[in-house]
Write a protein that holds these residues in place. Structure first.
Motif, mmCIF file in Angstrom:
data_model
loop_
_atom_site.group_PDB
_atom_site.id
_atom_site.type_symbol
_atom_site.label_atom_id
_atom_site.label_comp_id
_atom_site.label_asym_id
_atom_site.label_seq_id
_atom_site.Cartn_x
_atom_site.Cartn_y
_atom_site.Cartn_z
ATOM 1 N N SER A 114 10.516 3.633 5.451
ATOM 2 C CA SER A 114 9.547 3.971 4.403
ATOM 3 C C SER A 114 8.508 2.878 4.181
ATOM 4 O O SER A 114 7.394 3.162 3.747
ATOM 5 C CB SER A 114 10.266 4.274 3.091
ATOM 6 N N GLU A 115 8.853 1.640 4.514
ATOM 7 C CA GLU A 115 7.906 0.545 4.310
ATOM 8 C C GLU A 115 6.711 0.636 5.250
ATOM 9 O O GLU A 115 5.660 0.040 4.996
ATOM 10 C CB GLU A 115 8.609 -0.800 4.502
ATOM 11 N N GLN A 116 6.849 1.416 6.326
ATOM 12 C CA GLN A 116 5.755 1.585 7.281
ATOM 13 C C GLN A 116 4.807 2.721 6.882
ATOM 14 O O GLN A 116 3.695 2.809 7.378
ATOM 15 C CB GLN A 116 6.293 1.924 8.672
ATOM 16 N N ILE A 117 5.279 3.617 6.026
ATOM 17 C CA ILE A 117 4.614 4.899 5.807
ATOM 18 C C ILE A 117 3.656 4.831 4.627
ATOM 19 O O ILE A 117 4.043 4.472 3.515
ATOM 20 C CB ILE A 117 5.650 6.014 5.561
ATOM 21 N N LYS A 118 2.424 5.210 4.856
ATOM 22 C CA LYS A 118 1.423 5.262 3.786
ATOM 23 C C LYS A 118 1.338 6.653 3.171
ATOM 24 O O LYS A 118 0.973 6.810 2.003
ATOM 25 C CB LYS A 118 0.058 4.850 4.349
ATOM 26 N N GLY A 119 1.656 7.678 3.932
ATOM 27 C CA GLY A 119 1.640 9.047 3.445
ATOM 28 C C GLY A 119 2.405 9.949 4.393
ATOM 29 O O GLY A 119 2.679 9.585 5.544
ATOM 30 N N LEU A 120 2.746 11.135 3.898
ATOM 31 C CA LEU A 120 3.547 12.076 4.683
ATOM 32 C C LEU A 120 3.038 13.486 4.431
ATOM 33 O O LEU A 120 2.800 13.876 3.285
ATOM 34 C CB LEU A 120 5.014 11.955 4.276
ATOM 35 N N ILE A 121 2.881 14.264 5.515
ATOM 36 C CA ILE A 121 2.483 15.667 5.417
ATOM 37 C C ILE A 121 3.595 16.512 6.034
ATOM 38 O O ILE A 121 3.955 16.329 7.199
ATOM 39 C CB ILE A 121 1.153 15.952 6.135
ATOM 40 N N ILE A 122 4.136 17.432 5.237
ATOM 41 C CA ILE A 122 5.231 18.302 5.652
ATOM 42 C C ILE A 122 4.686 19.718 5.813
ATOM 43 O O ILE A 122 4.153 20.291 4.861
ATOM 44 C CB ILE A 122 6.362 18.278 4.606
#
Length: 238
Positions: A114-122
């Motif tokens: 999660s520390e790498q992720i700026k946003g997520l699209i599902i």
């Protein structure tokens, strides 16, 4: 912008991915995980639409130009494919987007990184990896979708599939999450699943395309692209 073929290796399995070049470093990079039978080249046109944003699209094991080992198609092994591409590409602070059965693969990866992720699209799929029925395999083989030389891939995906719920793990995610849902009877994300996402995620928004089924880009491709672009622009300001 040009798009180049790249390869990552994980436990002797070579994973193919596409990576764009001549990108703007000020824009949030974008990593795409396809569905069960998808491959990187299917997302090539979308990568052009997102230029000059860096875009990466991969082919999971058994698909596209990636290796198709005789065994080894568990949820964990698919997650390791994503890990290998992220490490090899050295992408940082990115938005990950996953479609269909690529969603549980991506979610399993994201909750651990999660520390790498700026946003997520599902895209139109619940936080659950299914136990795949043999009828799914039979249908794909009868249609000749993968060809006889890779018929073992879908058989092994089915054999290695174990129903796995990922809802509780989502509570650790703090990044913005966009959920895209089809509105017709052909959509695979149901309203009860959307409520589960809302319950477990801290920063989530939902967009429903009322006239779309599971293929969210049909019948309005421009709407699909625009919705993703708008979310990415918000991430760029963070």
């Amino acid at each position: 912008m040009s798009i180049i073929d790249c390869y990552a290796k994980k436990d002797e399995v070579t994973i193919h991915y596409l990576d764009s070049t001549n990108d703007d470093p000020n824009l949030t990079p974008f990593v795409y995980i396809p569905g069960a039978l998808g491959f990187a080249e299917q997302f090539q046109e979308e990568m052009k639409y997102f230029s000059p944003r860096r875009s990466i699209a991969l082919s999971l094991r058994g698909m596209g130009k990636s290796d198709a080992p005789q065994t080894g198609y568990t949820l964990e092994e698919h997650v390791s494919d994503i890990q290998s591409v992220v490490e090899k590409s050295n992408v940082k602070d990115y938005c990950m987007m996953a479609y269909s059965m690529g969603v549980p693969y991506a979610l399993s990866f994201v909750v651990r990184n999660s520390e790498q992720i700026k946003g997520l699209i599902i895209c139109d799929y619940p936080a659950k990896y299914p136990s795949i029925p043999q009828t799914w395999v039979d249908g794909i083989i009868s249609k000749g979708i993968l060809g006889t030389e890779r018929s073992h891939v879908i058989q092994e995906i089915q054999r290695d599939s174990v129903e796995t719920y990922l809802w509780k793990e989502l509570s650790s995610l703090l990044c913005p999450v966009l959920i895209l849902k089809g509105g017709t009877e052909h959509a695979l994300l149901q309203m009860e699943d959307v409520e589960q996402y809302k319950h477990h995620l801290k920063n989530v928004s939902v967009v429903e395309f009322s006239d779309s089924g599971h293929e969210l880009w049909v019948p309005d491709y421009d709407r699909f692209i625009h919705t993703i672009k708008e979310f990415l622009l918000v991430l760029d300001e963070m």
